[in-house]
Write an enzyme that holds these catalytic residues in place. Sequence first.
Site, mmCIF file in Angstrom:
data_model
loop_
_atom_site.group_PDB
_atom_site.id
_atom_site.type_symbol
_atom_site.label_atom_id
_atom_site.label_comp_id
_atom_site.label_asym_id
_atom_site.label_seq_id
_atom_site.Cartn_x
_atom_site.Cartn_y
_atom_site.Cartn_z
ATOM 1 N N THR A 13 0.829 -1.212 0.000
ATOM 2 C CA THR A 13 0.000 0.000 0.000
ATOM 3 C C THR A 13 0.865 1.263 0.000
ATOM 4 O O THR A 13 0.695 2.155 -0.842
ATOM 5 C CB THR A 13 -0.900 -0.004 1.259
ATOM 6 N N GLY A 133 0.053 8.655 10.100
ATOM 7 C CA GLY A 133 -0.028 8.665 8.628
ATOM 8 C C GLY A 133 0.092 10.040 8.001
ATOM 9 O O GLY A 133 1.168 10.615 7.934
ATOM 10 N N LYS A 204 3.515 4.236 18.421
ATOM 11 C CA LYS A 204 3.503 5.608 17.910
ATOM 12 C C LYS A 204 3.737 6.599 19.054
ATOM 13 O O LYS A 204 4.419 7.618 18.882
ATOM 14 C CB LYS A 204 2.177 5.897 17.202
HETATM 15 N N1 NAP Z 1 -0.898 1.028 5.204
HETATM 16 C C1 NAP Z 1 -0.871 2.204 5.819
HETATM 17 O O1 NAP Z 1 -1.770 3.022 5.654
HETATM 18 C C2 NAP Z 1 0.296 2.584 6.696
HETATM 19 C C3 NAP Z 1 0.280 3.841 7.354
HETATM 20 C C4 NAP Z 1 1.392 4.230 8.114
HETATM 21 C C5 NAP Z 1 2.469 3.361 8.242
HETATM 22 N N2 NAP Z 1 2.443 2.125 7.610
HETATM 23 C C6 NAP Z 1 3.619 1.252 7.738
HETATM 24 O O2 NAP Z 1 4.232 1.172 6.453
HETATM 25 C C7 NAP Z 1 4.804 -0.110 6.269
HETATM 26 C C8 NAP Z 1 4.222 -0.740 5.008
HETATM 27 O O3 NAP Z 1 2.819 -0.891 5.181
HETATM 28 P P1 NAP Z 1 1.891 -1.416 3.985
HETATM 29 O O4 NAP Z 1 0.493 -1.236 4.438
HETATM 30 O O5 NAP Z 1 2.325 -0.804 2.700
HETATM 31 O O6 NAP Z 1 2.243 -2.975 4.008
HETATM 32 P P2 NAP Z 1 1.954 -4.039 2.853
HETATM 33 O O7 NAP Z 1 0.877 -3.556 1.948
HETATM 34 O O8 NAP Z 1 1.823 -5.337 3.532
HETATM 35 O O9 NAP Z 1 3.308 -4.027 1.997
HETATM 36 C C9 NAP Z 1 4.507 -4.445 2.528
HETATM 37 C C10 NAP Z 1 5.536 -4.541 1.411
HETATM 38 O O10 NAP Z 1 6.789 -4.907 1.975
HETATM 39 C C11 NAP Z 1 7.319 -6.015 1.281
HETATM 40 N N3 NAP Z 1 8.080 -6.814 2.239
HETATM 41 C C12 NAP Z 1 7.661 -7.311 3.419
HETATM 42 N N4 NAP Z 1 8.659 -7.956 4.041
HETATM 43 C C13 NAP Z 1 9.727 -7.852 3.229
HETATM 44 C C14 NAP Z 1 11.057 -8.320 3.295
HETATM 45 N N5 NAP Z 1 11.493 -9.041 4.323
HETATM 46 N N6 NAP Z 1 11.910 -8.014 2.285
HETATM 47 C C15 NAP Z 1 11.475 -7.299 1.232
HETATM 48 N N7 NAP Z 1 10.223 -6.826 1.100
HETATM 49 C C16 NAP Z 1 9.364 -7.122 2.082
HETATM 50 C C17 NAP Z 1 6.125 -6.772 0.718
HETATM 51 O O11 NAP Z 1 6.538 -7.528 -0.406
HETATM 52 P P3 NAP Z 1 5.479 -8.381 -1.291
HETATM 53 O O12 NAP Z 1 4.647 -7.346 -1.982
HETATM 54 O O13 NAP Z 1 6.327 -9.149 -2.223
HETATM 55 O O14 NAP Z 1 4.710 -9.195 -0.305
HETATM 56 C C18 NAP Z 1 5.201 -5.604 0.360
HETATM 57 O O15 NAP Z 1 5.500 -5.129 -0.928
HETATM 58 C C19 NAP Z 1 4.505 -0.904 7.543
HETATM 59 O O16 NAP Z 1 5.632 -0.850 8.378
HETATM 60 C C20 NAP Z 1 3.323 -0.169 8.141
HETATM 61 O O17 NAP Z 1 3.253 -0.293 9.530
HETATM 62 C C21 NAP Z 1 1.388 1.731 6.857
#
Ligand code: NAP
Length: 326
Positions: A13, A133, A204
Amino acid sequence: MPTIKAAILGFGTVGEGIYRIINEKKKEIEQQTGFTIEIATILVRDIAKKRISTPGVQVTDDIREVFGQPQLDIVFEAIVGEEPAYTYLSEAIAKGYDVITANKTMFATHGPALLQQAEEKGGHIGFEATTAGGVPIIQTVKNLLTGDRVHRIQGILNGTSNFILTKMRKEGLSFKAALQEAQNLGYAEADPTDDISGKDAFRKLMILSQLAFGKQPEWKTIDIQGIDKIKLEDVLEATNLHYRHIADIEIDENGNLSGSVAPVLIGPDHPFYGIDGVDNAIIVETEYLGALTLVGPGAGMYPTGSAMVNDFIRIAGVRKKELITS
Ligand SMILES: NC(=O)c1ccc[n+]([C@@H]2O[C@H](COP(=O)([O-])OP(=O)(O)OC[C@H]3O[C@@H](n4cnc5c(N)ncnc54)[C@H](OP(=O)(O)O)[C@@H]3O)[C@@H](O)[C@H]2O)c1
């Protein structure tokens, strides 16, 4: 125009949000920073997964290929969990790259070490997206600290918990049904344990404590309660009062920190009373300003990606000044 070469670690995301915004706002970013930004490489876990097309960008599951890119300048990190994120960012800083992270789980624990490492190396870290965020709380606190002293921060820091409490109160849904709806709408994680147990809000809060007070309390001294024990009867019985899940940290005159993370019943005079749904809200109390409240989207592809691109624009501005004066 000089080019800044970037890597994105994680393309879910948030990673995709960064990519989209950088491409959609390329011209504006160039005008604001004086740099062209080139996304050279993207790291994922599963290379076979279907994704949006990213022409001309290397997509790899091997961090050595990322760090093998010639003349990389900056690393955006949006993967999940403490490791390997911490190791990757520490290596990035050691190599002289600036880093921008959204990863609160990693940053709550390893933020102090990374900040120190970056300071010693003369590098920069952006971490606006780790906390609330799209709400610019990190930059706001940094600005306040230049001429003021923060003594308390309270926050609705987990949008999923707030959404569930809102659904229970307004629609009479059970906790389970409200959680299911949050999951259906993509607000809650597939495993929502950290959201509903209060752990996510706690992390946080620790990031905010480090920033505002230069330190964190001993983690075990903070009582962490989630919303998972709240019953529908409790919410409905409260009539004129609203349950909010509030993370709270305060410093006294002797520099002692105290805090809590828990559901709290509040009345109409509290600034969080009207904060419904997935929004986040934060009250910062300072010596001179009094209380300031920020409200906005705490998550999502564009709000979070935009917080990271704004970090990038600030860091590029500092880099430009350094180039001019060197
Ligand atoms: N979603 C939100 O609105 C939001 C808001 C604030 C902060 N965050 C933080 O931002 C981060 C990402 O969130 P997200 O929602 O984008 O998560 P997500 O949709 O689950 O995406 C995670 C990404 O990281 C990759 N990944 C995971 N483990 C990995 C590893 N060991 N080596 C290489 N790539 C790896 C995954 O690869 P694959 O695609 O191949 O599985 C995926 O592309 C998290 O730490 C979360 O807490 C998220």
